[in-house]
Design an enzyme around this catalytic site. Structure first.
Site, PDB file in Angstrom:
ATOM      1  N   CYS A  88       9.847  -8.163  -3.942  1.00 34.53           N
ATOM      2  CA  CYS A  88       9.431  -9.474  -4.476  1.00 34.53           C
ATOM      3  C   CYS A  88      10.528 -10.243  -5.231  1.00 34.53           C
ATOM      4  O   CYS A  88      10.714 -11.439  -5.019  1.00 34.53           O
ATOM      5  CB  CYS A  88       8.202  -9.307  -5.358  1.00 34.53           C
ATOM      6  SG  CYS A  88       8.173  -7.793  -6.313  1.00 34.53           S
ATOM      7  N   HIS A 142       7.674 -13.759 -10.875  1.00 33.34           N
ATOM      8  CA  HIS A 142       8.842 -13.103 -11.462  1.00 33.34           C
ATOM      9  C   HIS A 142       9.863 -14.179 -11.825  1.00 33.34           C
ATOM     10  O   HIS A 142      10.260 -14.981 -10.975  1.00 33.34           O
ATOM     11  CB  HIS A 142       9.471 -12.124 -10.466  1.00 33.34           C
ATOM     12  CG  HIS A 142       8.613 -10.938 -10.156  1.00 33.34           C
ATOM     13  ND1 HIS A 142       7.549 -10.555 -10.938  1.00 33.34           N
ATOM     14  CD2 HIS A 142       8.694 -10.024  -9.147  1.00 33.34           C
ATOM     15  CE1 HIS A 142       6.997  -9.466 -10.419  1.00 33.34           C
ATOM     16  NE2 HIS A 142       7.668  -9.133  -9.332  1.00 33.34           N
TER      17      HIS A 142
HETATM   18  N1  LIG Z   1       2.789  -6.348  -6.064  1.00 34.00           N
HETATM   19  C1  LIG Z   1       3.867  -7.013  -5.673  1.00 34.00           C
HETATM   20  O1  LIG Z   1       4.273  -8.001  -6.309  1.00 34.00           O
HETATM   21  C2  LIG Z   1       4.612  -6.596  -4.431  1.00 34.00           C
HETATM   22  C3  LIG Z   1       5.553  -7.504  -3.915  1.00 34.00           C
HETATM   23  C4  LIG Z   1       6.237  -7.166  -2.747  1.00 34.00           C
HETATM   24  C5  LIG Z   1       6.002  -5.967  -2.128  1.00 34.00           C
HETATM   25  N2  LIG Z   1       5.083  -5.091  -2.654  1.00 34.00           N
HETATM   26  C6  LIG Z   1       4.846  -3.845  -1.898  1.00 34.00           C
HETATM   27  O2  LIG Z   1       3.610  -4.037  -1.193  1.00 34.00           O
HETATM   28  C7  LIG Z   1       2.887  -2.803  -1.104  1.00 34.00           C
HETATM   29  C8  LIG Z   1       1.503  -2.998  -1.745  1.00 34.00           C
HETATM   30  O3  LIG Z   1       1.671  -3.341  -3.114  1.00 34.00           O
HETATM   31  P1  LIG Z   1       0.453  -3.745  -4.045  1.00 34.00           P
HETATM   32  O4  LIG Z   1       1.072  -4.299  -5.268  1.00 34.00           O
HETATM   33  O5  LIG Z   1      -0.542  -4.542  -3.295  1.00 34.00           O
HETATM   34  O6  LIG Z   1      -0.177  -2.288  -4.365  1.00 34.00           O
HETATM   35  P2  LIG Z   1      -1.685  -1.913  -4.773  1.00 34.00           P
HETATM   36  O7  LIG Z   1      -2.322  -3.039  -5.495  1.00 34.00           O
HETATM   37  O8  LIG Z   1      -1.592  -0.592  -5.441  1.00 34.00           O
HETATM   38  O9  LIG Z   1      -2.426  -1.735  -3.354  1.00 34.00           O
HETATM   39  C9  LIG Z   1      -2.191  -0.630  -2.499  1.00 34.00           C
HETATM   40  C10 LIG Z   1      -3.150  -0.670  -1.329  1.00 34.00           C
HETATM   41  O10 LIG Z   1      -2.910   0.465  -0.491  1.00 34.00           O
HETATM   42  C11 LIG Z   1      -4.115   1.233  -0.347  1.00 34.00           C
HETATM   43  N3  LIG Z   1      -3.785   2.664  -0.293  1.00 34.00           N
HETATM   44  C12 LIG Z   1      -3.327   3.440  -1.303  1.00 34.00           C
HETATM   45  N4  LIG Z   1      -3.153   4.703  -0.877  1.00 34.00           N
HETATM   46  C13 LIG Z   1      -3.536   4.721   0.424  1.00 34.00           C
HETATM   47  C14 LIG Z   1      -3.621   5.743   1.414  1.00 34.00           C
HETATM   48  N5  LIG Z   1      -3.277   7.007   1.155  1.00 34.00           N
HETATM   49  N6  LIG Z   1      -4.056   5.421   2.658  1.00 34.00           N
HETATM   50  C15 LIG Z   1      -4.412   4.153   2.952  1.00 34.00           C
HETATM   51  N7  LIG Z   1      -4.388   3.153   2.062  1.00 34.00           N
HETATM   52  C16 LIG Z   1      -3.939   3.419   0.811  1.00 34.00           C
HETATM   53  C17 LIG Z   1      -4.940   0.886  -1.587  1.00 34.00           C
HETATM   54  O11 LIG Z   1      -6.318   1.117  -1.328  1.00 34.00           O
HETATM   55  P3  LIG Z   1      -7.375   1.354  -2.561  1.00 34.00           P
HETATM   56  O12 LIG Z   1      -7.527   0.026  -3.233  1.00 34.00           O
HETATM   57  O13 LIG Z   1      -8.591   1.822  -1.877  1.00 34.00           O
HETATM   58  O14 LIG Z   1      -6.723   2.400  -3.432  1.00 34.00           O
HETATM   59  C18 LIG Z   1      -4.630  -0.605  -1.726  1.00 34.00           C
HETATM   60  O15 LIG Z   1      -5.390  -1.324  -0.784  1.00 34.00           O
HETATM   61  C19 LIG Z   1       3.765  -1.755  -1.801  1.00 34.00           C
HETATM   62  O16 LIG Z   1       4.554  -1.101  -0.831  1.00 34.00           O
HETATM   63  C20 LIG Z   1       4.633  -2.588  -2.732  1.00 34.00           C
HETATM   64  O17 LIG Z   1       5.848  -1.962  -3.022  1.00 34.00           O
HETATM   65  C21 LIG Z   1       4.367  -5.384  -3.780  1.00 34.00           C
END
Ligand SMILES: NC(=O)c1ccc[n+]([C@@H]2O[C@H](COP(=O)([O-])OP(=O)(O)OC[C@H]3O[C@@H](n4cnc5c(N)ncnc54)[C@H](OP(=O)(O)O)[C@@H]3O)[C@@H](O)[C@H]2O)c1
Length: 331
Positions: A142, A225
Protein backbone atom coordinates in the site's frame (compact mmCIF):
# COMPACT_ATOMS: atom_id res chain seq x y z
CA UNK A 1 -10.65 -14.56 -1.95
CA UNK A 2 -10.41 -12.99 1.52
CA UNK A 3 -13.68 -11.12 0.83
CA UNK A 4 -14.50 -10.49 4.48
CA UNK A 5 -11.21 -8.70 5.29
CA UNK A 6 -10.53 -5.00 4.75
CA UNK A 7 -9.09 -5.30 1.25
CA UNK A 8 -11.78 -7.87 0.48
CA UNK A 9 -14.45 -5.36 1.49
CA UNK A 10 -12.97 -2.78 -0.86
CA UNK A 11 -12.99 -5.39 -3.66
CA UNK A 12 -16.64 -6.28 -3.03
CA UNK A 13 -17.64 -2.61 -2.86
CA UNK A 14 -16.03 -1.74 -6.21
CA UNK A 15 -16.85 -4.99 -8.02
CA UNK A 16 -20.52 -4.99 -7.00
CA UNK A 17 -21.18 -2.12 -9.43
CA UNK A 18 -18.40 -2.64 -11.95
CA UNK A 19 -19.23 -2.48 -15.67
CA UNK A 20 -16.82 -5.29 -16.74
CA UNK A 21 -16.79 -7.81 -13.92
CA UNK A 22 -19.53 -9.66 -12.07
CA UNK A 23 -19.02 -11.22 -8.64
CA UNK A 24 -19.63 -14.98 -8.97
CA UNK A 25 -18.23 -16.19 -5.69
CA UNK A 26 -16.81 -14.83 -2.41
CA UNK A 27 -14.47 -16.86 -0.23
CA UNK A 28 -13.35 -16.46 3.37
CA UNK A 29 -11.56 -18.43 6.07
CA UNK A 30 -13.28 -21.04 8.24
CA UNK A 31 -15.14 -18.48 10.34
CA UNK A 32 -17.72 -17.24 7.84
CA UNK A 33 -18.22 -20.25 5.58
CA UNK A 34 -21.88 -20.95 4.84
CA UNK A 35 -22.99 -17.49 5.98
CA UNK A 36 -24.34 -14.65 3.84
CA UNK A 37 -21.72 -11.97 3.06
CA UNK A 38 -23.68 -9.37 5.05
CA UNK A 39 -23.68 -11.59 8.16
CA UNK A 40 -20.11 -12.87 7.84
CA UNK A 41 -18.58 -9.42 7.42
CA UNK A 42 -17.87 -6.77 9.99
CA UNK A 43 -18.23 -3.89 7.50
CA UNK A 44 -15.50 -1.33 8.21
CA UNK A 45 -15.25 0.87 5.12
CA UNK A 46 -16.58 4.44 5.41
CA UNK A 47 -18.71 3.70 2.31
CA UNK A 48 -22.20 2.19 2.06
CA UNK A 49 -22.43 -1.59 2.31
CA UNK A 50 -22.87 -3.10 -1.20
CA UNK A 51 -26.35 -4.61 -0.77
CA UNK A 52 -26.14 -6.37 -4.15
CA UNK A 53 -23.47 -8.69 -2.70
CA UNK A 54 -25.11 -9.10 0.71
CA UNK A 55 -26.84 -12.45 0.00
CA UNK A 56 -23.83 -14.20 -1.54
CA UNK A 57 -22.85 -17.21 0.57
CA UNK A 58 -19.21 -17.31 1.70
CA UNK A 59 -17.44 -20.48 0.57
CA UNK A 60 -14.00 -22.07 0.99
CA UNK A 61 -11.40 -21.04 -1.60
CA UNK A 62 -11.76 -24.36 -3.42
CA UNK A 63 -10.23 -24.41 -6.89
CA UNK A 64 -12.41 -27.23 -8.27
CA UNK A 65 -15.65 -25.48 -7.43
CA UNK A 66 -14.39 -22.14 -8.77
CA UNK A 67 -13.62 -23.95 -12.04
CA UNK A 68 -17.02 -25.62 -12.16
CA UNK A 69 -18.62 -22.20 -11.83
CA UNK A 70 -16.81 -21.03 -14.96
CA UNK A 71 -14.87 -18.34 -13.10
CA UNK A 72 -11.87 -16.89 -15.00
CA UNK A 73 -10.64 -14.05 -12.80
CA UNK A 74 -9.71 -14.32 -9.13
CA UNK A 75 -9.03 -11.24 -7.02
CA UNK A 76 -6.99 -12.19 -3.98
CA UNK A 77 -6.98 -10.42 -0.62
CA UNK A 78 -5.49 -13.32 1.30
CA UNK A 79 -2.78 -13.00 3.93
CA UNK A 80 0.57 -13.39 2.14
CA UNK A 81 1.62 -16.54 3.96
CA UNK A 82 -1.48 -18.36 2.68
CA UNK A 83 -1.71 -16.73 -0.74
CA UNK A 84 1.53 -18.07 -2.23
CA UNK A 85 0.49 -21.68 -2.69
CA UNK A 86 -3.18 -21.10 -3.55
CA UNK A 87 -2.30 -18.46 -6.15
CA UNK A 88 0.25 -20.79 -7.73
CA UNK A 89 -2.33 -23.57 -7.95
CA UNK A 90 -4.90 -21.19 -9.45
CA UNK A 91 -2.43 -20.07 -12.11
CA UNK A 92 -1.68 -23.71 -12.98
CA UNK A 93 -5.40 -24.31 -13.41
CA UNK A 94 -5.66 -21.44 -15.89
CA UNK A 95 -7.08 -18.66 -13.66
CA UNK A 96 -6.11 -15.02 -14.08
CA UNK A 97 -5.07 -13.99 -10.58
CA UNK A 98 -4.90 -10.33 -9.50
CA UNK A 99 -3.48 -10.22 -6.02
CA UNK A 100 -2.77 -7.83 -3.17
CA UNK A 101 -0.65 -10.36 -1.35
CA UNK A 102 3.12 -10.06 -1.45
CA UNK A 103 3.94 -13.74 -1.99
CA UNK A 104 4.78 -13.49 -5.72
CA UNK A 105 5.85 -9.84 -6.04
CA UNK A 106 9.52 -10.60 -6.54
CA UNK A 107 9.14 -13.51 -8.97
CA UNK A 108 10.98 -12.33 -12.10
CA UNK A 109 8.08 -13.26 -14.41
CA UNK A 110 5.38 -11.63 -12.22
CA UNK A 111 4.71 -7.91 -12.67
CA UNK A 112 4.12 -5.48 -9.84
CA UNK A 113 1.70 -3.53 -11.98
CA UNK A 114 0.63 0.09 -11.47
CA UNK A 115 -1.23 0.72 -14.73
CA UNK A 116 -0.64 4.45 -14.95
CA UNK A 117 3.08 4.04 -14.19
CA UNK A 118 4.42 0.80 -15.69
CA UNK A 119 1.66 -0.53 -18.00
CA UNK A 120 4.26 -2.25 -20.22
CA UNK A 121 5.15 -4.68 -17.43
CA UNK A 122 1.85 -6.50 -18.05
CA UNK A 123 3.66 -8.31 -20.89
CA UNK A 124 5.43 -10.41 -18.24
CA UNK A 125 2.30 -12.58 -18.11
CA UNK A 126 3.41 -14.01 -21.45
CA UNK A 127 6.58 -15.27 -19.72
CA UNK A 128 4.31 -17.08 -17.25
CA UNK A 129 2.81 -18.94 -20.22
CA UNK A 130 -0.27 -16.81 -20.97
CA UNK A 131 -2.37 -17.27 -23.15
CA UNK A 132 -1.74 -21.02 -22.84
CA UNK A 133 -1.85 -20.84 -19.05
CA UNK A 134 -3.16 -18.60 -16.30
CA UNK A 135 -1.08 -15.87 -14.68
CA UNK A 136 -0.50 -13.85 -11.52
CA UNK A 137 -0.38 -10.06 -11.51
CA UNK A 138 0.46 -8.34 -8.23
CA UNK A 139 -0.03 -4.77 -7.14
CA UNK A 140 2.42 -3.13 -4.76
CA UNK A 141 2.28 -2.91 -1.02
CA UNK A 142 0.00 0.00 0.00
CA UNK A 143 2.62 2.62 0.87
CA UNK A 144 4.71 1.73 -2.21
CA UNK A 145 1.67 2.24 -4.45
CA UNK A 146 1.44 5.92 -3.47
CA UNK A 147 5.18 6.46 -3.71
CA UNK A 148 5.36 4.90 -7.19
CA UNK A 149 2.47 7.02 -8.49
CA UNK A 150 4.14 10.24 -7.27
CA UNK A 151 7.68 9.32 -8.34
CA UNK A 152 6.75 7.95 -11.79
CA UNK A 153 6.25 11.42 -13.34
CA UNK A 154 9.57 12.60 -11.79
CA UNK A 155 11.60 9.76 -13.34
CA UNK A 156 12.47 11.98 -16.32
CA UNK A 157 14.40 14.30 -13.96
CA UNK A 158 16.74 11.44 -12.95
CA UNK A 159 15.95 9.97 -9.53
CA UNK A 160 19.24 9.32 -7.70
CA UNK A 161 18.12 8.97 -4.08
CA UNK A 162 14.83 8.74 -2.19
CA UNK A 163 14.34 9.22 1.54
CA UNK A 164 10.81 8.39 2.70
CA UNK A 165 9.13 8.28 6.11
CA UNK A 166 5.62 6.88 6.42
CA UNK A 167 2.75 7.51 8.84
CA UNK A 168 0.59 4.47 8.16
CA UNK A 169 -3.04 4.00 9.19
CA UNK A 170 -4.27 1.15 11.38
CA UNK A 171 -6.35 -0.32 8.52
CA UNK A 172 -3.07 -1.14 6.80
CA UNK A 173 -2.69 -4.02 9.25
CA UNK A 174 -6.04 -5.61 8.28
CA UNK A 175 -8.98 -6.39 10.56
CA UNK A 176 -8.94 -6.76 13.54
CA UNK A 177 -5.28 -5.79 13.20
CA UNK A 178 -3.40 -4.26 16.11
CA UNK A 179 -4.73 -4.40 19.65
CA UNK A 180 -6.35 -1.17 20.89
CA UNK A 181 -3.95 -1.14 23.86
CA UNK A 182 -0.99 -1.05 21.48
CA UNK A 183 -2.14 1.62 19.02
CA UNK A 184 -4.51 3.99 20.91
CA UNK A 185 -2.67 7.28 21.47
CA UNK A 186 0.52 5.62 20.34
CA UNK A 187 2.97 5.75 17.43
CA UNK A 188 4.82 2.54 16.61
CA UNK A 189 7.98 2.75 14.50
CA UNK A 190 7.83 -0.85 13.42
CA UNK A 191 5.89 -2.48 10.57
CA UNK A 192 7.28 -5.90 9.85
CA UNK A 193 9.13 -6.03 6.52
CA UNK A 194 7.62 -2.76 5.24
CA UNK A 195 10.86 -0.76 4.91
CA UNK A 196 12.56 -3.44 2.79
CA UNK A 197 9.40 -3.95 0.69
CA UNK A 198 9.07 -0.25 -0.14
CA UNK A 199 12.62 0.02 -1.44
CA UNK A 200 12.56 -3.22 -3.40
CA UNK A 201 9.13 -2.75 -4.97
CA UNK A 202 9.71 0.89 -5.94
CA UNK A 203 12.85 -0.12 -7.85
CA UNK A 204 11.05 -2.96 -9.65
CA UNK A 205 8.04 -0.82 -10.62
CA UNK A 206 10.00 2.21 -11.83
CA UNK A 207 12.83 0.09 -13.27
CA UNK A 208 15.48 2.32 -11.69
CA UNK A 209 18.09 1.69 -9.01
CA UNK A 210 18.43 4.77 -6.78
CA UNK A 211 19.44 4.64 -3.12
CA UNK A 212 16.16 4.38 -1.19
CA UNK A 213 16.02 4.95 2.57
CA UNK A 214 12.71 4.14 4.26
CA UNK A 215 11.30 4.51 7.77
CA UNK A 216 7.82 3.07 8.29
CA UNK A 217 5.69 4.03 11.26
CA UNK A 218 2.18 2.98 12.34
CA UNK A 219 0.07 5.89 13.64
CA UNK A 220 -3.43 5.91 15.16
CA UNK A 221 -5.32 7.08 12.03
CA UNK A 222 -7.92 4.85 10.39
CA UNK A 223 -7.47 5.21 6.64
CA UNK A 224 -4.78 6.58 4.33
CA UNK A 225 -1.02 6.37 4.55
CA UNK A 226 0.78 9.69 4.78
CA UNK A 227 4.40 9.89 3.62
CA UNK A 228 7.09 12.57 3.70
CA UNK A 229 9.59 12.29 0.90
CA UNK A 230 12.88 13.82 -0.19
CA UNK A 231 14.18 13.00 -3.63
CA UNK A 232 17.65 13.84 -5.01
CA UNK A 233 17.52 14.35 -8.76
CA UNK A 234 20.31 14.43 -11.35
CA UNK A 235 18.55 17.33 -13.09
CA UNK A 236 17.49 20.50 -11.30
CA UNK A 237 13.85 21.13 -12.25
CA UNK A 238 12.06 24.12 -10.78
CA UNK A 239 8.99 23.70 -8.59
CA UNK A 240 6.82 24.56 -11.61
CA UNK A 241 8.39 21.67 -13.57
CA UNK A 242 7.59 19.23 -10.75
CA UNK A 243 4.00 20.48 -10.48
CA UNK A 244 3.63 20.24 -14.26
CA UNK A 245 4.94 16.69 -14.28
CA UNK A 246 2.29 15.68 -11.71
CA UNK A 247 -0.45 17.70 -13.42
CA UNK A 248 0.19 15.99 -16.76
CA UNK A 249 0.67 12.47 -15.45
CA UNK A 250 -2.60 11.05 -16.80
CA UNK A 251 -2.28 7.67 -18.51
CA UNK A 252 -2.55 7.50 -22.31
CA UNK A 253 -5.47 5.10 -22.04
CA UNK A 254 -8.69 5.19 -20.04
CA UNK A 255 -10.14 2.45 -17.88
CA UNK A 256 -13.09 2.53 -15.51
CA UNK A 257 -11.03 2.86 -12.30
CA UNK A 258 -8.09 4.93 -13.40
CA UNK A 259 -8.39 8.56 -12.56
CA UNK A 260 -7.53 11.20 -15.17
CA UNK A 261 -5.35 12.91 -12.52
CA UNK A 262 -3.37 10.23 -10.70
CA UNK A 263 -1.56 12.91 -8.66
CA UNK A 264 -3.36 15.98 -7.35
CA UNK A 265 -1.30 18.69 -5.69
CA UNK A 266 -2.94 20.30 -2.66
CA UNK A 267 -1.98 23.93 -2.69
CA UNK A 268 -3.34 24.96 0.72
CA UNK A 269 -1.59 25.50 4.04
CA UNK A 270 -3.05 22.30 5.49
CA UNK A 271 -1.27 20.31 2.74
CA UNK A 272 -2.33 16.67 2.46
CA UNK A 273 -4.32 15.11 5.29
CA UNK A 274 -5.83 11.71 6.01
CA UNK A 275 -9.38 13.01 5.60
CA UNK A 276 -8.75 13.26 1.83
CA UNK A 277 -8.36 9.47 1.58
CA UNK A 278 -11.74 8.66 0.02
CA UNK A 279 -12.02 11.77 -2.16
CA UNK A 280 -11.60 11.89 -5.92
CA UNK A 281 -13.21 10.18 -8.88
CA UNK A 282 -13.32 7.23 -8.47
CA UNK A 283 -12.98 7.67 -4.69
CA UNK A 284 -9.65 6.63 -3.23
CA UNK A 285 -7.76 6.23 -6.53
CA UNK A 286 -6.10 9.64 -6.48
CA UNK A 287 -2.76 10.21 -4.75
CA UNK A 288 -2.42 13.62 -3.13
CA UNK A 289 0.84 15.56 -2.81
CA UNK A 290 1.54 18.82 -1.00
CA UNK A 291 4.14 20.92 0.79
CA UNK A 292 6.55 21.05 -2.17
CA UNK A 293 10.03 22.35 -1.32
CA UNK A 294 13.23 22.52 -3.36
CA UNK A 295 16.82 22.88 -2.18
CA UNK A 296 19.37 22.58 -4.98
CA UNK A 297 18.64 19.29 -6.69
CA UNK A 298 16.63 17.93 -3.76
CA UNK A 299 12.84 18.05 -3.79
CA UNK A 300 10.71 17.47 -0.70
CA UNK A 301 6.96 16.86 -0.50
CA UNK A 302 4.16 15.14 1.43
CA UNK A 303 1.94 12.43 0.01
CA UNK A 304 -1.30 10.67 0.90
CA UNK A 305 -2.43 7.34 -0.57
CA UNK A 306 -5.63 5.46 0.22
CA UNK A 307 -4.15 2.15 1.37
CA UNK A 308 -7.33 0.11 0.80
CA UNK A 309 -8.27 1.46 -2.64
CA UNK A 310 -5.30 2.82 -4.64
CA UNK A 311 -2.91 0.84 -2.43
CA UNK A 312 -5.14 -2.24 -2.43
CA UNK A 313 -8.31 -3.43 -4.16
CA UNK A 314 -8.73 -0.46 -6.53
CA UNK A 315 -5.18 -0.94 -7.81
CA UNK A 316 -5.82 -4.63 -8.43
CA UNK A 317 -9.10 -3.97 -10.25
CA UNK A 318 -7.41 -1.32 -12.41
CA UNK A 319 -4.83 -4.00 -13.29
CA UNK A 320 -7.62 -6.32 -14.42
CA UNK A 321 -9.10 -3.48 -16.49
CA UNK A 322 -5.75 -2.94 -18.21
CA UNK A 323 -5.55 -6.68 -18.89
CA UNK A 324 -9.01 -6.54 -20.46
CA UNK A 325 -8.03 -3.51 -22.55
CA UNK A 326 -4.79 -5.06 -23.81
CA UNK A 327 -5.75 -8.70 -24.27
CA UNK A 328 -9.52 -9.08 -24.32
CA UNK A 329 -11.38 -6.05 -25.55
CA UNK A 330 -11.40 -7.21 -29.22
CA UNK A 331 -12.44 -10.78 -28.45
N1 LIG B 1 -4.82 -3.47 4.59
C1 LIG B 1 -4.11 -2.85 3.66
O1 LIG B 1 -4.02 -1.61 3.66
C2 LIG B 1 -3.42 -3.63 2.58
C3 LIG B 1 -2.94 -2.90 1.47
C4 LIG B 1 -2.33 -3.59 0.43
C5 LIG B 1 -2.19 -4.95 0.49
N2 LIG B 1 -2.66 -5.65 1.58
C6 LIG B 1 -2.52 -7.12 1.55
O2 LIG B 1 -3.81 -7.63 1.21
C7 LIG B 1 -4.05 -8.88 1.88
C8 LIG B 1 -5.32 -8.75 2.73
O3 LIG B 1 -5.13 -7.73 3.70
P1 LIG B 1 -6.29 -7.24 4.66
O4 LIG B 1 -5.77 -6.00 5.29
O5 LIG B 1 -7.58 -7.21 3.95
O6 LIG B 1 -6.30 -8.43 5.75
P2 LIG B 1 -7.52 -8.92 6.69
O7 LIG B 1 -8.42 -7.79 6.99
O8 LIG B 1 -6.87 -9.65 7.81
O9 LIG B 1 -8.31 -9.98 5.76
C9 LIG B 1 -7.79 -11.26 5.45
C10 LIG B 1 -8.83 -12.07 4.70
O10 LIG B 1 -8.30 -13.36 4.41
C11 LIG B 1 -9.16 -14.38 4.97
N3 LIG B 1 -8.34 -15.50 5.45
C12 LIG B 1 -7.52 -15.51 6.53
N4 LIG B 1 -6.95 -16.72 6.67
C13 LIG B 1 -7.45 -17.49 5.67
C14 LIG B 1 -7.28 -18.86 5.30
N5 LIG B 1 -6.48 -19.68 5.97
N6 LIG B 1 -7.95 -19.33 4.21
C15 LIG B 1 -8.77 -18.53 3.51
N7 LIG B 1 -9.00 -17.25 3.83
C16 LIG B 1 -8.34 -16.72 4.88
C17 LIG B 1 -9.90 -13.67 6.11
O11 LIG B 1 -11.12 -14.35 6.37
P3 LIG B 1 -11.86 -14.19 7.83
O12 LIG B 1 -12.40 -12.80 7.86
O13 LIG B 1 -12.90 -15.23 7.79
O14 LIG B 1 -10.78 -14.44 8.85
C18 LIG B 1 -10.13 -12.30 5.49
O15 LIG B 1 -11.21 -12.38 4.58
C19 LIG B 1 -2.77 -9.16 2.69
O16 LIG B 1 -1.92 -9.99 1.92
C20 LIG B 1 -2.16 -7.78 2.87
O17 LIG B 1 -0.78 -7.84 3.05
C21 LIG B 1 -3.29 -5.02 2.62
Amino acid sequence: MGATGLIGQAFVKILSSHPLFRIASLTGSKTGIGEKYRDATNWKLPLDFPEKAGDIIITKPDIRSLKEMGIRIVFSALPSDIAGEIEDDLRKEGFYVFTNAGAHRYDPDVPILVPDINPGSIKLIEEQGFPKSGFIITNPNCSTAGLAVALGPLKKFGIEEVIVSTYQAISGAGYPGLSAMDISGNVIPHIEGEEEKMAKETKKILDIDPDIFTSCVRVPTLYGHLETIWVRLSGSPGEEDILNAWEHSSPEFATHSLTKRPVEYINTRGSVRNDLSFRGDPPGMQVYTGGLRRTGNRVGFHLLVNNLIRGGAGGSIANAELFHLRYRSNK
